[in-house]
Design an enzyme around this catalytic site. Structure first.
Site, PDB file in Angstrom:
ATOM      1  N   SER A 139      49.829  16.025  23.721  1.00 50.96           N
ATOM      2  CA  SER A 139      48.919  14.900  23.468  1.00 50.96           C
ATOM      3  C   SER A 139      49.104  14.443  22.027  1.00 50.96           C
ATOM      4  O   SER A 139      49.585  15.220  21.181  1.00 50.96           O
ATOM      5  CB  SER A 139      47.470  15.370  23.659  1.00 50.96           C
ATOM      6  N   TYR A 152      40.366  21.346  23.077  1.00 47.95           N
ATOM      7  CA  TYR A 152      41.514  20.541  23.520  1.00 47.95           C
ATOM      8  C   TYR A 152      42.551  20.444  22.396  1.00 47.95           C
ATOM      9  O   TYR A 152      43.751  20.611  22.619  1.00 47.95           O
ATOM     10  CB  TYR A 152      41.001  19.156  23.913  1.00 47.95           C
TER      11      TYR A 152
HETATM   12  P1  NAD Z   1      43.822  14.102  35.393  1.00 48.57           P
HETATM   13  O1  NAD Z   1      42.447  14.681  35.385  1.00 48.57           O
HETATM   14  O2  NAD Z   1      44.088  12.870  36.153  1.00 48.57           O
HETATM   15  O3  NAD Z   1      44.856  15.180  35.885  1.00 48.57           O
HETATM   16  C1  NAD Z   1      44.745  16.535  35.547  1.00 48.57           C
HETATM   17  C2  NAD Z   1      45.493  17.318  36.589  1.00 48.57           C
HETATM   18  O4  NAD Z   1      45.333  18.716  36.308  1.00 48.57           O
HETATM   19  C3  NAD Z   1      44.899  17.080  38.001  1.00 48.57           C
HETATM   20  O5  NAD Z   1      45.952  17.034  38.926  1.00 48.57           O
HETATM   21  C4  NAD Z   1      44.051  18.301  38.215  1.00 48.57           C
HETATM   22  O6  NAD Z   1      43.894  18.619  39.572  1.00 48.57           O
HETATM   23  C5  NAD Z   1      44.882  19.341  37.491  1.00 48.57           C
HETATM   24  N1  NAD Z   1      44.125  20.547  37.163  1.00 48.57           N
HETATM   25  C6  NAD Z   1      42.943  20.653  36.526  1.00 48.57           C
HETATM   26  N2  NAD Z   1      42.557  21.943  36.478  1.00 48.57           N
HETATM   27  C7  NAD Z   1      43.530  22.659  37.089  1.00 48.57           C
HETATM   28  C8  NAD Z   1      43.717  24.031  37.357  1.00 48.57           C
HETATM   29  N3  NAD Z   1      42.792  24.937  37.030  1.00 48.57           N
HETATM   30  N4  NAD Z   1      44.832  24.399  38.030  1.00 48.57           N
HETATM   31  C9  NAD Z   1      45.751  23.489  38.428  1.00 48.57           C
HETATM   32  N5  NAD Z   1      45.635  22.177  38.188  1.00 48.57           N
HETATM   33  C10 NAD Z   1      44.541  21.772  37.518  1.00 48.57           C
HETATM   34  O7  NAD Z   1      44.222  13.944  33.870  1.00 48.57           O
HETATM   35  P2  NAD Z   1      45.491  13.302  33.142  1.00 48.57           P
HETATM   36  O8  NAD Z   1      44.971  12.327  32.186  1.00 48.57           O
HETATM   37  O9  NAD Z   1      46.513  12.885  34.126  1.00 48.57           O
HETATM   38  O10 NAD Z   1      45.998  14.541  32.306  1.00 48.57           O
HETATM   39  C11 NAD Z   1      47.206  15.208  32.561  1.00 48.57           C
HETATM   40  C12 NAD Z   1      47.691  15.868  31.279  1.00 48.57           C
HETATM   41  O11 NAD Z   1      47.965  14.870  30.314  1.00 48.57           O
HETATM   42  C13 NAD Z   1      46.670  16.807  30.659  1.00 48.57           C
HETATM   43  O12 NAD Z   1      47.323  17.948  30.149  1.00 48.57           O
HETATM   44  C14 NAD Z   1      46.095  15.969  29.541  1.00 48.57           C
HETATM   45  O13 NAD Z   1      45.603  16.762  28.507  1.00 48.57           O
HETATM   46  C15 NAD Z   1      47.319  15.187  29.115  1.00 48.57           C
HETATM   47  N6  NAD Z   1      46.992  13.963  28.366  1.00 48.57           N
HETATM   48  C16 NAD Z   1      46.279  12.962  28.939  1.00 48.57           C
HETATM   49  C17 NAD Z   1      46.019  11.829  28.185  1.00 48.57           C
HETATM   50  C18 NAD Z   1      45.253  10.675  28.758  1.00 48.57           C
HETATM   51  O14 NAD Z   1      44.896   9.770  28.001  1.00 48.57           O
HETATM   52  N7  NAD Z   1      44.983  10.641  30.054  1.00 48.57           N
HETATM   53  C19 NAD Z   1      46.455  11.735  26.882  1.00 48.57           C
HETATM   54  C20 NAD Z   1      47.163  12.777  26.337  1.00 48.57           C
HETATM   55  C21 NAD Z   1      47.441  13.880  27.091  1.00 48.57           C
END
Ligand code: NAD
Length: 257
Positions: A139, A152
């Protein structure tokens, strides 16, 4: 660019960025393994849909990334992989003196410890296959900080550090390890932060999006899951064979500020 005959495991891929990354890898020809902690019909249907759309093998394997043994079992159940994308992640927003301990533990386990377990389990398979790519979805918060996100930010900085170490340990092998650092991407994870942030700052939804989330994203646009998938595919390409131990920001200029 073809990833035909490569198998990619993407953790946390029944939604958001993980699903977007899995789709782009499949579009590039890779067989994909989707994952989350649920075992619903719609989870398996997502894999079936990808298989049909892109003509690759796709399956869904349930494993809870908060549990080290399940992280390792996921890799074994998949029969190993050529590409490992560590994407599973959750968020919780609270001042550190009010941060619930169970949320701290869950974020550190899912967002950081899982990367240790899956990588440790996947590397022997990559060595056997003589090729490997580890792509960690960190991130912008793996490089910078914001208030109210202690767990986080600690976890994501940890993932960036771990990526560098894995890169050094595999530097003389045809294996690379890098971290992608997205800025804000409009996924369910980000949607879920909006109500708490509205409360924290006493703002409307639009104000949170414009004045809190995108205030540090100079492009004033969310990054997309397709762009993150494309960056992952690039890191799996021959052009990226000497790119290892680094971060690629996909953040509309956030970390240039
Ligand atoms: P999201 O909530 O859409 O997806 C998260 C995924 O992780 C889902 O598929 C969920 O089922 C899975 N998950 C959660 N807990 C779990 C567990 N215990 N075991 C297995 N799977 C699990 O969120 P996202 O925004 O797509 O985030 C995905 C990644 O990207 C994360 O690591 C997040 O920190 C990172 N990220 C997101 C953003 C953003 O702005 N959305 C920015 C930077 C980084």
């Amino acid at each position: 660019m073809t990833l035909a005959n490569k198998t990619a495991i993407v953790t946390g891929s029944n939604s958001g960025i993980g699903l977007g990354v899995a789709r782009e890898l499949a579009k590039a020809g890779a067989n994909v393994v989707l994952n989350s902690f649920t075992d619903r019909e719609e989870d398996h249907a997502l894999a079936a849909g990808i298989a049909e759309e892109f003509g690759v093998e796709a399956r869904y394997i349930k494993a809870d990334m908060s549990k080290g043994d399940e992280c390792r079992q996921l890799i074994k159940d998949a029969g190993g992989c050529d590409i490992l994308v560590n994407n599973a992640g959750i968020q919780h927003v609270a001042p550190i003196d009010q941060f619930p301990v169970d949320k701290w533990d869950a974020i550190i386990a899912i967002n950081m410890n899982s990367v240790f377990h899956t990588t440790a389990a996947a590397l022997p398979f990559m060595r056997e296959r003589g090729w490997g790519r580890v792509v960690n979805i960190a991130s912008a918060h793996g490089l910078t900080a914001s208030p109210y996100k202690a767990a986080y930010i600690a976890a994501k900085h940890g993932v960036v550090g771990m990526s560098k170490t894995v890169a050094l340990e595999t530097a003389q092998e045809p294996i690379t390890c890098n971290a992608i650092c997205p800025g804000y991407v409009l996924t369910p994870l980000v949607e879920a932060q909006i109500p708490d942030t509205m409360k924290e700052y006493n703002m409307s939804r639009d104000e949170v999006v414009k004045n809190v989330m995108l205030t540090r994203q100079p492009s004033k646009e969310f990054a997309t899951v397709e762009q993150l998938g494309g960056t992952t595919v690039f890191l799996c390409s021959d052009a990226a064979a000497q790119i290892t131990g680094t971060t690629i920001s996909v953040d509309g200029g956030w970390t240039a500020l």
